[in-house]
Design an enzyme around this catalytic site. Sequence first.
Site, PDB file in Angstrom:
ATOM      1  N   GLY A  24       0.835  -1.200   0.000  1.00 27.76           N
ATOM      2  CA  GLY A  24       0.000   0.000   0.000  1.00 27.76           C
ATOM      3  C   GLY A  24       0.862   1.238   0.000  1.00 27.76           C
ATOM      4  O   GLY A  24       2.090   1.173   0.053  1.00 27.76           O
ATOM      5  N   GLY A  26       0.769   5.816   0.977  1.00 27.12           N
ATOM      6  CA  GLY A  26       0.102   6.976   1.536  1.00 27.12           C
ATOM      7  C   GLY A  26       0.786   8.237   1.062  1.00 27.12           C
ATOM      8  O   GLY A  26       1.614   8.216   0.140  1.00 27.12           O
ATOM      9  N   GLY A  27       0.449   9.353   1.697  1.00 27.26           N
ATOM     10  CA  GLY A  27       1.015  10.621   1.277  1.00 27.26           C
ATOM     11  C   GLY A  27       2.507  10.728   1.552  1.00 27.26           C
ATOM     12  O   GLY A  27       3.229  11.414   0.834  1.00 27.26           O
ATOM     13  N   MET A  28       2.968  10.040   2.601  1.00 26.01           N
ATOM     14  CA  MET A  28       4.370  10.160   3.007  1.00 26.01           C
ATOM     15  C   MET A  28       5.250   9.033   2.493  1.00 26.01           C
ATOM     16  O   MET A  28       6.446   9.222   2.293  1.00 26.01           O
ATOM     17  CB  MET A  28       4.461  10.208   4.535  1.00 26.01           C
ATOM     18  CG  MET A  28       3.867  11.449   5.150  1.00 26.01           C
ATOM     19  SD  MET A  28       4.857  12.927   4.819  1.00 26.01           S
ATOM     20  CE  MET A  28       6.326  12.554   5.792  1.00 26.01           C
ATOM     21  N   GLY A  29       4.682   7.849   2.294  1.00 25.44           N
ATOM     22  CA  GLY A  29       5.543   6.735   1.941  1.00 25.44           C
ATOM     23  C   GLY A  29       4.843   5.581   1.267  1.00 25.44           C
ATOM     24  O   GLY A  29       3.651   5.639   0.944  1.00 25.44           O
ATOM     25  N   VAL A  31       4.588   1.158   1.313  1.00 21.65           N
ATOM     26  CA  VAL A  31       4.798  -0.038   2.123  1.00 21.65           C
ATOM     27  C   VAL A  31       4.958  -1.234   1.194  1.00 21.65           C
ATOM     28  O   VAL A  31       4.128  -1.454   0.303  1.00 21.65           O
ATOM     29  CB  VAL A  31       3.629  -0.275   3.098  1.00 21.65           C
ATOM     30  CG1 VAL A  31       3.917  -1.500   3.962  1.00 21.65           C
ATOM     31  CG2 VAL A  31       3.416   0.943   3.978  1.00 21.65           C
ATOM     32  N   LYS A  45       8.274  -0.203   5.386  1.00 23.13           N
ATOM     33  CA  LYS A  45       7.765   1.145   5.126  1.00 23.13           C
ATOM     34  C   LYS A  45       8.920   2.045   4.695  1.00 23.13           C
ATOM     35  O   LYS A  45       9.963   2.081   5.351  1.00 23.13           O
ATOM     36  CB  LYS A  45       7.106   1.684   6.399  1.00 23.13           C
ATOM     37  CG  LYS A  45       6.504   3.059   6.293  1.00 23.13           C
ATOM     38  CD  LYS A  45       5.850   3.425   7.627  1.00 23.13           C
ATOM     39  CE  LYS A  45       5.229   4.798   7.608  1.00 23.13           C
ATOM     40  NZ  LYS A  45       4.597   5.127   8.921  1.00 23.13           N
ATOM     41  N   ASP A 138      -3.307   8.122  16.908  1.00 24.63           N
ATOM     42  CA  ASP A 138      -3.890   8.018  15.570  1.00 24.63           C
ATOM     43  C   ASP A 138      -4.557   6.662  15.379  1.00 24.63           C
ATOM     44  O   ASP A 138      -4.477   6.073  14.306  1.00 24.63           O
ATOM     45  CB  ASP A 138      -2.817   8.247  14.503  1.00 24.63           C
ATOM     46  CG  ASP A 138      -3.423   8.522  13.121  1.00 24.63           C
ATOM     47  OD1 ASP A 138      -4.555   9.039  13.068  1.00 24.63           O
ATOM     48  OD2 ASP A 138      -2.765   8.211  12.116  1.00 24.63           O
TER      49      ASP A 138
END
Length: 422
Positions: A24, A26-29, A31, A45, A138
């Site tokens: 998967g 996301g905005g930062m990295g 996986v 990650k 979170d």
Amino acid sequence: MQITPLNPEDPRSLGDFELLGRIGQGGMGQVFLGESLGGEPAAVKVIKPSVVDSESRQRFAQEIEVLKTIWGPRIAAFLGADAEAEQPWLATEYVDGPDLARHVTTHGPLPSVLTAALGAILAEALSAVHAQELLHRDLKPANVLLGPNGPKIIDFGLAAFTESTISLTAPHQVVGTPICMAPEQAAGVKPLTAAVDVYALGALLLFAVAGHYPHEAKTPYMVFHLVTDPGTAPDLSGVPDDLAPLLTGMLAHGAEDRPSLTEVVQQCRSVIEAQGMKIAQARRRLTAHTTERRRHRPAPADSVPTVAWPTPANDTPVTEISPAELETPADIPAATPPTLIETAPGPADAPRPADTPAVTPTDEPNNRPAAARRDRPAPGRRPPTDPRRTPEPKPTHTLRHSVQARRTADRLRTAYAAKAPF
């Protein structure tokens, strides 16, 4: 959890972990599915090169230190990391299962007794985190993975020490997910207490049993307004009567009005026992329920698209293959492990991974032309060299693969062949 092939620009290894596919992003990295030297699967990650700077490295290093500090059966274990590498990376235990958000979206809400079991499991796990003077900050359905051995909490990227005066955020800056965020966290109150994780767990359980969050709106800013407004009560529609008192307390606007995590566990046990069941039995039923739904129910049509493995040379649509379908059928014998070779990228609209299993049709003597059968060398003898034939180029590099990795690739190939429309 669905895995897609590596892109040509993806790294092939990080530290001692070989990368086998994409899990998967996301905005930062990003996986990746990785494998250690000893064959241990891992979720690796990596921070995207476009966002690597001093602040992102510092936050990444903090996440690494947090994972080194905490442990437990419901926390994805820390396996390795390097925050100073050119591409900072972090490896944790790989949990083969969907997150709670995807499960509820695909299969619908959980029954109340299974939601109570989930609440008891996660509350106990968070208690272990708080015992190390840490907060998750979170917790949300996307950060709870439903694996074959039960749920596990992941992603401590925003975790913070409860007494820490050091912050990586600017004044009045709020980080987290608004739909599961406690009012005091949304309002920027510091220092935060364990009550923020109690609220987030309540929001998570509400979504698990009713399919929605305490406050929902069109934009994050509108959600922030609803969350911080003491006059706006959380939406508890669809909550079973036996869970309503618990969720009402967990989602109280004031931190002091929420139960402790120990009290959450006790109330979840009471809900389970009121239905004539023991907590251990409810836990087993939760795992069996999520595993069965994953095995026998197809993914929704609007789910995150995945790329078939390997990508076909043409543009013919193919059926997606998920890890749940990789079990070798009983009537199919184990095939010879495939060889990985270096391949060139395909068309621009359908890139091929740099390393894909090379599928060679099995030689069947009865199906081969007579001339071809005559050309086959006798057992134990090398084939004659044909001077007219151009030698095939050798691969530029070879990746190491354990028996598990080879079997996984072979099962992907078998499943792909069985589902291909051509």
